[in-house]
Design a protein around this motif. Structure first.
Motif, PDB file in Angstrom:
ATOM      1  N   LYS A  38     -24.911  10.124  54.234  1.00  9.93           N
ATOM      2  CA  LYS A  38     -24.248   9.422  53.456  1.00  9.93           C
ATOM      3  C   LYS A  38     -24.735   8.974  52.086  1.00  9.93           C
ATOM      4  O   LYS A  38     -24.052   8.872  50.957  1.00  9.93           O
ATOM      5  CB  LYS A  38     -23.547   7.982  54.291  1.00  9.93           C
ATOM      6  N   ALA A  39     -26.069   8.360  52.230  1.00 10.36           N
ATOM      7  CA  ALA A  39     -26.599   8.244  50.959  1.00 10.36           C
ATOM      8  C   ALA A  39     -26.786   9.130  50.040  1.00 10.36           C
ATOM      9  O   ALA A  39     -26.686   9.017  48.814  1.00 10.36           O
ATOM     10  CB  ALA A  39     -28.231   7.456  51.319  1.00 10.36           C
ATOM     11  N   GLN A  40     -27.017  10.554  50.676  1.00 11.30           N
ATOM     12  CA  GLN A  40     -27.224  11.550  49.878  1.00 11.30           C
ATOM     13  C   GLN A  40     -25.910  11.867  49.104  1.00 11.30           C
ATOM     14  O   GLN A  40     -25.709  12.087  47.817  1.00 11.30           O
ATOM     15  CB  GLN A  40     -27.752  12.691  50.254  1.00 11.30           C
ATOM     16  N   GLY A  41     -24.897  11.946  49.726  1.00 18.89           N
ATOM     17  CA  GLY A  41     -23.460  12.038  49.403  1.00 18.89           C
ATOM     18  C   GLY A  41     -23.279  11.064  48.266  1.00 18.89           C
ATOM     19  O   GLY A  41     -22.706  11.454  47.230  1.00 18.89           O
ATOM     20  N   ALA A  42     -23.375   9.829  48.448  1.00 12.76           N
ATOM     21  CA  ALA A  42     -23.409   8.436  47.432  1.00 12.76           C
ATOM     22  C   ALA A  42     -23.837   9.021  46.229  1.00 12.76           C
ATOM     23  O   ALA A  42     -23.195   8.918  45.016  1.00 12.76           O
ATOM     24  CB  ALA A  42     -23.420   7.238  47.847  1.00 12.76           C
ATOM     25  N   ALA A  43     -25.365   9.080  46.243  1.00  9.79           N
ATOM     26  CA  ALA A  43     -25.890   9.798  45.194  1.00  9.79           C
ATOM     27  C   ALA A  43     -25.478  10.983  44.289  1.00  9.79           C
ATOM     28  O   ALA A  43     -25.334  10.694  42.956  1.00  9.79           O
ATOM     29  CB  ALA A  43     -27.240  10.066  45.614  1.00  9.79           C
ATOM     30  N   ASP A  44     -24.902  11.691  44.934  1.00 14.99           N
ATOM     31  CA  ASP A  44     -24.514  13.224  44.430  1.00 14.99           C
ATOM     32  C   ASP A  44     -23.238  12.574  43.671  1.00 14.99           C
ATOM     33  O   ASP A  44     -22.937  13.130  42.613  1.00 14.99           O
ATOM     34  CB  ASP A  44     -24.152  14.168  45.427  1.00 14.99           C
ATOM     35  N   VAL A  45     -22.435  11.966  44.253  1.00 18.42           N
ATOM     36  CA  VAL A  45     -21.115  11.488  43.706  1.00 18.42           C
ATOM     37  C   VAL A  45     -21.373  10.456  42.449  1.00 18.42           C
ATOM     38  O   VAL A  45     -20.921  10.877  41.120  1.00 18.42           O
ATOM     39  CB  VAL A  45     -20.456  10.615  44.565  1.00 18.42           C
ATOM     40  N   VAL A  46     -22.447   9.600  42.411  1.00 16.13           N
ATOM     41  CA  VAL A  46     -22.992   9.154  41.181  1.00 16.13           C
ATOM     42  C   VAL A  46     -23.337   9.806  39.902  1.00 16.13           C
ATOM     43  O   VAL A  46     -23.133   9.831  38.926  1.00 16.13           O
ATOM     44  CB  VAL A  46     -23.948   7.992  41.297  1.00 16.13           C
ATOM     45  N   LYS A  47     -24.342  11.076  40.470  1.00 19.54           N
ATOM     46  CA  LYS A  47     -24.688  12.087  39.517  1.00 19.54           C
ATOM     47  C   LYS A  47     -23.694  12.706  39.036  1.00 19.54           C
ATOM     48  O   LYS A  47     -23.648  12.982  37.757  1.00 19.54           O
ATOM     49  CB  LYS A  47     -25.756  12.895  40.198  1.00 19.54           C
ATOM     50  N   ASP A  48     -22.714  13.406  39.708  1.00 19.48           N
ATOM     51  CA  ASP A  48     -21.313  13.699  39.384  1.00 19.48           C
ATOM     52  C   ASP A  48     -20.637  12.940  38.246  1.00 19.48           C
ATOM     53  O   ASP A  48     -20.315  13.689  37.272  1.00 19.48           O
ATOM     54  CB  ASP A  48     -20.503  14.253  40.482  1.00 19.48           C
ATOM     55  N   LYS A  49     -20.502  11.684  38.451  1.00 25.42           N
ATOM     56  CA  LYS A  49     -19.779  10.918  37.668  1.00 25.42           C
ATOM     57  C   LYS A  49     -20.283  10.659  36.152  1.00 25.42           C
ATOM     58  O   LYS A  49     -19.989  10.527  35.202  1.00 25.42           O
ATOM     59  CB  LYS A  49     -19.250   9.676  38.281  1.00 25.42           C
ATOM     60  N   THR A  50     -21.681  10.797  36.149  1.00 24.70           N
ATOM     61  CA  THR A  50     -22.298  10.292  35.254  1.00 24.70           C
ATOM     62  C   THR A  50     -23.176  11.558  34.554  1.00 24.70           C
ATOM     63  O   THR A  50     -23.593  11.471  33.342  1.00 24.70           O
ATOM     64  CB  THR A  50     -23.969   9.452  35.473  1.00 24.70           C
ATOM     65  N   GLY A  51     -22.773  12.688  34.899  1.00 26.83           N
ATOM     66  CA  GLY A  51     -23.327  14.043  34.330  1.00 26.83           C
ATOM     67  C   GLY A  51     -24.649  14.207  34.702  1.00 26.83           C
ATOM     68  O   GLY A  51     -25.009  15.116  33.966  1.00 26.83           O
ATOM     69  N   MET A  52     -25.200  13.587  35.522  1.00 28.97           N
ATOM     70  CA  MET A  52     -26.835  13.739  35.745  1.00 28.97           C
ATOM     71  C   MET A  52     -27.022  15.014  36.732  1.00 28.97           C
ATOM     72  O   MET A  52     -28.082  15.091  37.049  1.00 28.97           O
ATOM     73  CB  MET A  52     -27.323  12.428  36.174  1.00 28.97           C
ATOM     74  N   ASN A  53     -25.854  15.457  37.586  1.00 25.78           N
ATOM     75  CA  ASN A  53     -26.096  16.407  38.680  1.00 25.78           C
ATOM     76  C   ASN A  53     -26.346  17.567  38.055  1.00 25.78           C
ATOM     77  O   ASN A  53     -25.694  18.305  36.967  1.00 25.78           O
ATOM     78  CB  ASN A  53     -24.724  16.506  39.429  1.00 25.78           C
ATOM     79  N   LYS A  54     -27.853  18.234  38.297  1.00 26.48           N
ATOM     80  CA  LYS A  54     -28.125  19.513  37.475  1.00 26.48           C
ATOM     81  C   LYS A  54     -27.647  20.694  38.189  1.00 26.48           C
ATOM     82  O   LYS A  54     -27.846  21.557  37.534  1.00 26.48           O
ATOM     83  CB  LYS A  54     -29.641  19.469  37.783  1.00 26.48           C
ATOM     84  N   ASN A  55     -26.782  20.700  39.200  1.00 22.86           N
ATOM     85  CA  ASN A  55     -26.083  21.802  40.043  1.00 22.86           C
ATOM     86  C   ASN A  55     -24.861  22.108  39.119  1.00 22.86           C
ATOM     87  O   ASN A  55     -24.421  23.188  39.385  1.00 22.86           O
ATOM     88  CB  ASN A  55     -25.833  21.473  41.274  1.00 22.86           C
ATOM     89  N   ASN A  56     -24.409  21.329  38.276  1.00 21.34           N
ATOM     90  CA  ASN A  56     -22.980  21.633  37.327  1.00 21.34           C
ATOM     91  C   ASN A  56     -23.347  22.277  36.227  1.00 21.34           C
ATOM     92  O   ASN A  56     -24.247  22.135  35.414  1.00 21.34           O
ATOM     93  CB  ASN A  56     -22.321  20.302  37.221  1.00 21.34           C
TER      94      ASN A  56
END
Length: 68
Positions: free
Chosen positions: A50-68
């Protein structure tokens, strides 16, 4: 069998029964501890996911997710 021998025999029987009951109780305690440990491990894994999922959501919303 005289009274003294009979009392000794009964004391031995009682000792054996007590040890058997104690062994059974220890087995039950071990099983309960193992079950609790499994439950805690599962809970910990769920919290981690759940914590990893929440971190991924934050990264997605802030454009910090390197997978995109």
């Amino acid at each position: 069998m005289d009274n003294k021998q009979n009392m000794s025999y009964q004391a031995g029987q009682a000792t054996g029964q007590t040890k058997e009951k104690a062994g059974g109780m220890m087995d039950k305690a071990k099983d309960a501890a193992a079950s609790a440990q499994d439950s805690l491990q599962q809970t910990g894994q769920q919290m981690k996911e759940k914590a990893q999922g929440a971190a991924d959501v934050v990264k997605d919303k802030t454009g910090m997710n390197k997978n995109n």
